[in-house]
Structures are given as structure tokens and as C-alpha cells.
Design an enzyme around this catalytic site. Structure first.
Site, PDB file in Angstrom:
ATOM      1  N   TYR A 142       0.842  -1.195   0.000  1.00  0.00           N
ATOM      2  CA  TYR A 142       0.000   0.000   0.000  1.00  0.00           C
ATOM      3  C   TYR A 142       0.889   1.261   0.000  1.00  0.00           C
ATOM      4  O   TYR A 142       0.763   2.135  -0.865  1.00  0.00           O
ATOM      5  CB  TYR A 142      -0.945  -0.009   1.208  1.00  0.00           C
ATOM      6  CG  TYR A 142      -1.592   1.316   1.459  1.00  0.00           C
ATOM      7  CD1 TYR A 142      -2.423   1.889   0.495  1.00  0.00           C
ATOM      8  CD2 TYR A 142      -1.354   2.035   2.637  1.00  0.00           C
ATOM      9  CE1 TYR A 142      -3.001   3.138   0.694  1.00  0.00           C
ATOM     10  CE2 TYR A 142      -1.928   3.267   2.846  1.00  0.00           C
ATOM     11  CZ  TYR A 142      -2.748   3.817   1.885  1.00  0.00           C
ATOM     12  OH  TYR A 142      -3.306   5.059   2.090  1.00  0.00           O
ATOM     13  N   ILE A 208      -7.067  -5.033  21.332  1.00  0.00           N
ATOM     14  CA  ILE A 208      -5.895  -4.141  21.282  1.00  0.00           C
ATOM     15  C   ILE A 208      -4.746  -4.952  20.684  1.00  0.00           C
ATOM     16  O   ILE A 208      -4.282  -5.920  21.303  1.00  0.00           O
ATOM     17  CB  ILE A 208      -5.543  -3.629  22.691  1.00  0.00           C
ATOM     18  CG1 ILE A 208      -6.703  -2.770  23.225  1.00  0.00           C
ATOM     19  CG2 ILE A 208      -4.226  -2.851  22.685  1.00  0.00           C
ATOM     20  CD1 ILE A 208      -6.599  -2.419  24.681  1.00  0.00           C
ATOM     21  N   PHE A 209      -4.322  -4.556  19.498  1.00  0.00           N
ATOM     22  CA  PHE A 209      -3.322  -5.358  18.781  1.00  0.00           C
ATOM     23  C   PHE A 209      -1.921  -5.120  19.350  1.00  0.00           C
ATOM     24  O   PHE A 209      -1.153  -4.318  18.829  1.00  0.00           O
ATOM     25  CB  PHE A 209      -3.349  -5.040  17.284  1.00  0.00           C
ATOM     26  CG  PHE A 209      -4.642  -5.436  16.597  1.00  0.00           C
ATOM     27  CD1 PHE A 209      -5.411  -6.505  17.047  1.00  0.00           C
ATOM     28  CD2 PHE A 209      -5.089  -4.729  15.483  1.00  0.00           C
ATOM     29  CE1 PHE A 209      -6.592  -6.863  16.413  1.00  0.00           C
ATOM     30  CE2 PHE A 209      -6.260  -5.085  14.836  1.00  0.00           C
ATOM     31  CZ  PHE A 209      -7.025  -6.151  15.304  1.00  0.00           C
ATOM     32  N   ARG A 283      -0.569  -6.826  15.190  1.00  0.00           N
ATOM     33  CA  ARG A 283      -0.991  -6.914  13.789  1.00  0.00           C
ATOM     34  C   ARG A 283       0.258  -6.755  12.918  1.00  0.00           C
ATOM     35  O   ARG A 283       1.055  -5.829  13.165  1.00  0.00           O
ATOM     36  CB  ARG A 283      -1.999  -5.791  13.508  1.00  0.00           C
ATOM     37  CG  ARG A 283      -2.647  -5.854  12.153  1.00  0.00           C
ATOM     38  CD  ARG A 283      -3.742  -4.804  12.020  1.00  0.00           C
ATOM     39  NE  ARG A 283      -3.201  -3.444  11.955  1.00  0.00           N
ATOM     40  CZ  ARG A 283      -3.950  -2.365  11.748  1.00  0.00           C
ATOM     41  NH1 ARG A 283      -5.261  -2.467  11.616  1.00  0.00           N
ATOM     42  NH2 ARG A 283      -3.403  -1.164  11.702  1.00  0.00           N
ATOM     43  N   GLY A 285       3.008  -5.721  10.440  1.00  0.00           N
ATOM     44  CA  GLY A 285       3.319  -4.492   9.703  1.00  0.00           C
ATOM     45  C   GLY A 285       3.065  -3.196  10.464  1.00  0.00           C
ATOM     46  O   GLY A 285       3.234  -2.124   9.904  1.00  0.00           O
TER      47      GLY A 285
HETATM   48  N1  UDP Z   1      -5.847  -1.301  16.219  1.00  0.00           N
HETATM   49  C1  UDP Z   1      -6.192  -2.130  17.270  1.00  0.00           C
HETATM   50  N2  UDP Z   1      -7.360  -2.826  17.203  1.00  0.00           N
HETATM   51  C2  UDP Z   1      -8.206  -2.753  16.123  1.00  0.00           C
HETATM   52  C3  UDP Z   1      -7.846  -1.882  15.042  1.00  0.00           C
HETATM   53  C4  UDP Z   1      -6.658  -1.176  15.130  1.00  0.00           C
HETATM   54  O1  UDP Z   1      -5.460  -2.242  18.262  1.00  0.00           O
HETATM   55  O2  UDP Z   1      -9.238  -3.427  16.108  1.00  0.00           O
HETATM   56  C5  UDP Z   1      -4.596  -0.528  16.299  1.00  0.00           C
HETATM   57  C6  UDP Z   1      -3.628  -0.785  15.142  1.00  0.00           C
HETATM   58  O3  UDP Z   1      -2.801  -1.883  15.442  1.00  0.00           O
HETATM   59  C7  UDP Z   1      -2.877   0.547  15.069  1.00  0.00           C
HETATM   60  C8  UDP Z   1      -3.913   1.573  15.541  1.00  0.00           C
HETATM   61  O4  UDP Z   1      -4.938   0.828  16.204  1.00  0.00           O
HETATM   62  O5  UDP Z   1      -1.812   0.556  15.990  1.00  0.00           O
HETATM   63  C9  UDP Z   1      -4.551   2.331  14.383  1.00  0.00           C
HETATM   64  O6  UDP Z   1      -4.996   1.381  13.419  1.00  0.00           O
HETATM   65  P1  UDP Z   1      -5.902   1.767  12.184  1.00  0.00           P
HETATM   66  O7  UDP Z   1      -6.207   0.484  11.464  1.00  0.00           O
HETATM   67  O8  UDP Z   1      -7.060   2.589  12.649  1.00  0.00           O
HETATM   68  O9  UDP Z   1      -5.003   2.728  11.299  1.00  0.00           O
HETATM   69  P2  UDP Z   1      -3.527   2.511  10.672  1.00  0.00           P
HETATM   70  O10 UDP Z   1      -2.563   2.938  11.744  1.00  0.00           O
HETATM   71  O11 UDP Z   1      -3.393   1.084  10.276  1.00  0.00           O
HETATM   72  O12 UDP Z   1      -3.517   3.443   9.517  1.00  0.00           O
END
Ligand code: UDP
Length: 329
Positions: A142, A208-209, A283, A285
Site C-alpha cells: 500500500y 488491542i493489537f 498486527r 506491519g
Molecule cells: N488497532 C487495534 N485494534 C483494532 C484496530 C486497530 O489495536 O481493532 C490498532 C492498530 O494496530 C494501530 C492503531 O490501532 O496501531 C490504528 O490502526 P488503524 O487500522 O485505525 O489505522 P492505521 O494505523 O493502520 O492506519
């Protein structure tokens, strides 16, 4: 003269179109409605063409039927995880669409484009806050696809004199102050809308990832920026180009980081709901911390975010979600 908003039925694009209309600009929207919502365009009373940017005939039709002098391009796939498993989809759509758009702009003599880029162009940050001159080593297709477009834009400026501004957003969040348009992805993967779905009882808990990152509370830290503030930056960027400004790249964020746990806590306060949370695996990446320096945008564009507190950002999102628990349906 009108501004063409590609992807204007999507989350950020629809807020852009609404903002432009509020500022008295004439707006034309082009969207293939794969992810975008016709109802969003109706809510903002926009002029919509339905079609894909890779279809040259729809572009010719839009440029012929309207007096367009500039383009703001949001049309893209934007899920990091999906891009890891299907990179070709990302290069075909994100790079292919913008090449087709630029080719039509060249032929119709349209000289200004503001392009929706991303913090994912940087990859793992070398230092915090991130500045525009930092290394760009994307860790997913992406981010790579958006960085590739930035390179295409540079050469189109050199060869055809198409002036561009690439805006690298951090975490877009919130919803229009009117509550008429907001964020609606299916399936939803973004943090704030998912937490709000828990608040609404549509999900049991927020996962919470990871809580073993090298951050204060162990969860990832992000820089959340209100979608209408992103929109205002695009208009400033366009005006700067039209006033003779050179092509440029800017970060857009609030320069403040909030951990996932902090976002959950602020959402509990804003909604007054309990919101069950559970720690899960990291998660793939996800960098630990992403915070923007937006000093360049503030200085050169005169950009000033209006909704820069996390409470306000979440309040506007909550206002949308509680009145549209099933999104636009
Ligand atoms: N996140 C999380 N749980 C979720 C979705 C996202 O802990 O169900 C975390 C994710 O790992 C990141 C942050 O929230 O650290 C923001 O994620 P999001 O997908 O909103 O945006 P990104 O940072 O990927 O653009």
C-alpha cells in the site's frame, strides 16, 4: 471552474467535496462506488459521475462536460493487510488509476493535482516526529504504491508541467461536524470506528493489537487528524499551486501521539459507555509509533487544524456513528 474530486464518495473524499462546497467551490465527483457511497454524495448534494479512473472514456466525458481546472485524487485501495496478500491489486488500482488520470489531465490541459498519499510511504520511522525529508522505505505494498505515484507525479511535472502536491496523512479520523457524512467501511478495520461499534453494542469488545511495544503503555501510538482538517489542507495546497507554487510534499497530522489504550479510554469518556477491551496479538506491519511533524504544511500552506483534540475528533465520529449505526444503509 470546477474541481474534480476522484474518490469523492469515499470517507476522506466525501469530506473534501463537502468542504469545497462550503467554501463556494464548484465540485464534480468521480467514483466507481466500489467502496464509496452514493448516499454520501447525495447527503452533500454533489454532482456524481460513476466510473473507474482506469476507464479512459469516463474521464474524457467528465473533462469534456465540465470546466475542470484541477483535480484532487483520493481514489485508491487503502488496507495495509490486504495489500500484503494482494500486492498486484494495489499496484494495478492505485498506480494504474492515477496514471490514467494524469494521462487524461495531460490531454485535457489540466495542470493541478493534489494527491492523497500516506505516512505508510515512510515505513519504520527513523525518528519521531517524522519530517518529509526522512527516508521512505515502505514496509507494505500500500505504502509502496502511493510512493510510486509520488514518483510518477514528479516526472509528469518535469515533462508536462502538471503541478502536484502529495499529502501524506497520518491517521484520518472523525466525521463532518453536521453529522451528515462520516466513516463507513465494510468490513471496518480502523480503530476509532471499531471502538464506537463496541460502544453501540454492535461488537462485543475491542481487540488491542499488541501491548508489548516499546511505548509508555505498550500499545501502538498514532497521530489522529480530523478528516475536515485534512480537507482544508487540500484546498490550501490547491490554492498554493494555482498561485504559482512549486510541486511539493507535506505531512498532515496533529503532531501528538495517542496509544491504542488511550484512544479506548478517551472514547469511554466521550460516549459514557463501558467498552470492553482485550489485548490480542500484534498486527503484522504495525510500526510502534507514528507521529507527524506538520510544520512544513503549517508554514508553507498556512494550514491550521481546527479539530485538533482527540476528544473533539472522537465526539464528531460518535455523533455520526450513533445516528448511523449501520452506516449509510
Ligand atoms: N488497532 C487495534 N485494534 C483494532 C484496530 C486497530 O489495536 O481493532 C490498532 C492498530 O494496530 C494501530 C492503531 O490501532 O496501531 C490504528 O490502526 P488503524 O487500522 O485505525 O489505522 P492505521 O494505523 O493502520 O492506519
Amino acid at each position: 471552474m470546477a474541481i474534480l474530486v476522484c474518490g469523492g464518495a469515499g470517507y476522506i473524499g466525501s469530506h473534501m467535496a463537502a468542504y469545497l462546497k462550503e467554501q463556494g467551490e464548484e465540485v464534480v465527483i468521480l467514483d466507481n462506488l466500489q467502496k464509496g457511497h452514493k448516499a454520501a454524495v447525495e447527503a452533500l448534494d454533489g454532482k456524481l459521475y460513476i466510473g473507474d479512473l482506469r476507464n479512459r472514456s469516463i474521464l474524457d466525458k467528465v473533462f469534456t462536460e465540465n470546466k475542470i481546472d484541477s483535480v484532487i485524487d483520493f481514489a485508491a485501495d487503502s488496507l495495509v493487510g490486504e495489500s500484503m496478500t494482494d500486492p498486484l491489486k494495489y499496484f494495478e488500482n492505485n498506480v494504474g488509476s492515477t496514471i490514467s488520470l494524469l494521462s487524461a489531465m495531460k490531454d485535457h490541459n489540466v495542470k493541478y493535482i493534489v494527491f492523497s498519499s500516506t505516512a505508510a510511504t515512510y515505513g519504520e520511522p527513523e525518528s519521531i516526529p517524522i519530517v518529509e525529508s526522512d527516508k521512505t522505505v515502505p514496509t507494505n505494498p500500500y505504502g509502496e504504491s502511493k510512493l510510486s505515484v509520488e514518483k510518477v507525479l514528479k516526472w509528469c511535472d518535469t515533462a508536462y508541467g502538471i503541478k502536484y502536491t502529495a499529502l501524506r496523512y497520518f491517521n484520518a479520523a472523525g466525521a463532518h461536524i453536521s453529522g451528515k457524512i462520516g466513516e463507513d467501511h465494510n468490513p471496518e478495520s480502523h480503530l476509532i470506528p471499531i471502538i464506537l461499534q463496541v460502544a453501540l453494542g454492535k461488537r462485543e469488545k475491542i481487540m488491542i493489537f499488541g501491548d508489548d511495544y516499546n511505548t509508555e503503555d505498550g500499545s501502538c501510538v498514532r497521530d489522529y487528524v480530523h478528516v475536515t482538517d485534512l480537507a482544508s489542507a487540500h484546498l490550501f495546497a490547491l490554492q498554493r499551486l494555482k498561485n504559482g507554487g512549486e510541486s511539493a510534499i507535506y505531512n498532515l497530522g496533529n503532531g501528538k501521539g495517542f496509544s491504542v489504550k488511550e484512544v479506548v479510554e478517551v472514547t469511554r469518556k466521550v460516549t459514557g459507555r463501558e467498552i470492553k477491551a482485550e489485548v490480542a496479538e500484534r498486527r503484522a506491519g504495525d510500526p510502534a509509533i507514528l507521529i507527524a511533524s506538520s510544520e512544513r504544511a503549517k508554514k508553507e500552506l498556512g494550514w491550521k487544524p481546527q479539530y485538533d483534540s482527540l476528544e473533539t475528533i472522537i465526539e464528531t465520529a460518535w455523533n455520526w456513528h450513533k445516528n448511523h449505526p449501520d452506516g449509510y444503509q
